[in-house]
Design a protein around this motif. Structure first.
Motif, short mmCIF file in Angstrom:
data_model
loop_
_atom_site.label_atom_id
_atom_site.label_comp_id
_atom_site.label_asym_id
_atom_site.label_seq_id
_atom_site.Cartn_x
_atom_site.Cartn_y
_atom_site.Cartn_z
N UNK A 194 0.93 -1.16 0.02
CA UNK A 194 -0.07 -0.01 0.09
C UNK A 194 0.73 1.43 -0.06
N UNK A 195 0.41 2.16 -0.72
CA UNK A 195 1.36 3.49 -1.04
C UNK A 195 0.46 4.56 -0.25
N UNK A 196 0.79 4.95 0.94
CA UNK A 196 -0.14 5.96 1.70
C UNK A 196 1.00 6.83 2.40
N UNK A 197 0.70 8.24 2.14
CA UNK A 197 1.70 9.15 3.01
C UNK A 197 0.74 9.85 3.96
N UNK A 198 1.19 9.53 5.28
CA UNK A 198 0.64 10.08 6.54
C UNK A 198 1.49 11.03 7.14
N UNK A 199 1.23 11.60 8.33
CA UNK A 199 1.73 12.34 9.13
C UNK A 199 3.09 11.73 9.79
N UNK A 200 2.92 10.29 9.88
CA UNK A 200 3.80 9.73 10.60
C UNK A 200 5.41 9.76 9.51
N UNK A 201 6.46 9.99 10.36
CA UNK A 201 7.58 9.92 9.53
C UNK A 201 7.71 8.62 8.37
N UNK A 202 7.98 9.06 7.26
CA UNK A 202 7.81 8.27 6.24
C UNK A 202 9.01 8.11 5.12
N UNK A 203 9.72 7.15 4.88
CA UNK A 203 10.82 7.11 4.16
C UNK A 203 10.27 6.76 2.70
N UNK A 204 10.67 7.64 1.61
CA UNK A 204 10.21 7.54 0.64
C UNK A 204 11.40 6.98 -0.47
N UNK A 205 11.57 5.72 -0.93
CA UNK A 205 12.53 5.14 -1.41
C UNK A 205 12.36 4.72 -3.13
N UNK A 206 13.46 5.50 -3.97
CA UNK A 206 13.77 4.86 -5.25
C UNK A 206 15.13 4.26 -5.09
N UNK A 207 15.13 2.91 -5.20
CA UNK A 207 16.43 2.35 -5.03
C UNK A 207 17.35 2.50 -6.24
N UNK A 208 16.97 2.49 -7.49
CA UNK A 208 17.64 2.83 -8.63
C UNK A 208 16.91 3.80 -9.39
N UNK A 209 16.93 5.15 -9.15
CA UNK A 209 16.37 6.09 -10.16
C UNK A 209 17.19 6.25 -11.40
N UNK A 210 16.63 6.01 -12.54
CA UNK A 210 17.38 5.74 -13.60
C UNK A 210 17.44 4.29 -13.98
#
Length: 282
Positions: free
Chosen positions: A86-102
């Motif tokens: 599930x992809x959900x952005x809340x007020x909780x500290x959330x790490x948003x990660x792209x492991x290999x961008x490109x």
């Protein structure tokens, strides 16, 4: 790591930054190891939307490391989202990660590949780390603490005039004919307004870093994802630039569209040139 940002940044944010830098370097080692090797490639949303074993391995490495350090935090990762998380952005500290961008660059050994790690707190972009392990460039920023590349301060060009700007844009991975036509039309519109030229690095994160360091003046794209721009948004803003929705409002990470510019005036000028595309939210 020397000089972790300015004195205005809190101790806890420094801790988050240190952790993100540490795991970005470890992830970068994995990417460098496999960069020149033959890759096992899978196709996602289109024949040019690619994923490799390295993408998946690196994301697991990053999330495992950060979960161990910050067990109460939330996570959004490109590959885990593609796998059904599930992809959900809340007020909780959330790490948003792209492991290999490109990833397409990675597949073709084009050296603009990045680990992108952003941290959102109370839905505000607070920490950004983008690491190009091939060129060994580490871009970092904390909200209120400035932006850096390899520990040296960076700043946007402050360019306001579209007729003096170098623009950055991408066609992206969608091959929907209407989308491609609109994106190419947007590029033409910016050139017609007098921009000096246009560049494409094939990585949203590194495109944003170019704006942050003054190597380009504006980057715009429709159809990217929150993991493509979460870290870059902090870095551009802390470098003195502006990051907005292409329609002119505040940036919405989950809306999948972005303008990152050296100045508010240039961002607004670019916005007025564009035909806008709406994508399903993350």
């Amino acid at each position: 790591m020397a000089n972790l940002q300015g004195n205005t940044s809190s101790t806890v944010h420094q801790e988050y930054l240190s952790a993100a830098v540490e795991i970005a370097r470890k992830a970068g080692e994995e990417i460098r190891t496999t960069f020149q090797l033959k890759k096992t490639i899978e196709i996602k949303s289109s024949p040019v939307d690619l994923v490799t074993e390295t993408d998946q391995k690196v994301e697991k490495l990053i999330i495992s490391f950060l979960q161990n350090k910050f067990p109460d935090h939330s996570f959004i990762g490109e590959e885990s989202t593609e796998a059904g998380s599930h992809c959900e952005l809340t007020d909780n500290p959330t790490w948003i990660i792209d492991p290999v961008d490109g990833t397409t660059n990675f597949v073709h050994c084009f050296p603009f590949v990045a680990v992108s790690i952003g941290l959102s707190i109370n839905k505000e972009n607070s920490v950004g780390v983008i690491y190009n392990p091939i060129l060994d460039e580490m871009f970092t920023a904390i909200k209120g603490g400035g932006a850096f590349c390899n520990d040296k301060p960076i700043s946007c060009s402050k360019q306001e005039d579209i007729c003096k700007c170098l623009a950055i844009a991408e066609v992206g991975s969608s091959r929907d004919k209407a989308h491609v036509k609109t994106k190419l039309g947007n590029i033409a519109a910016v050139i017609d307004r007098g921009a000096h030229g246009l560049r494409s690095l094939g990585s949203a994160a590194l495109n944003m870093c170019q704006v942050a360091r003054g190597g380009g003046d504006v980057y715009f794209e429709h159809g990217i994802h929150c993991w493509d721009m979460a870290a870059g948004a902090v870095i551009v803003t802390e470098a003195g630039g502006t990051v907005i929705d292409p329609k002119g409002g505040p940036l919405d990470l989950m809306k999948r569209n972005v303008i990152a510019a050296s100045s508010q005036q240039l961002a607004e000028t670019i916005s007025s040139c564009l035909t806008h595309i709406e994508f399903p939210r993350d």
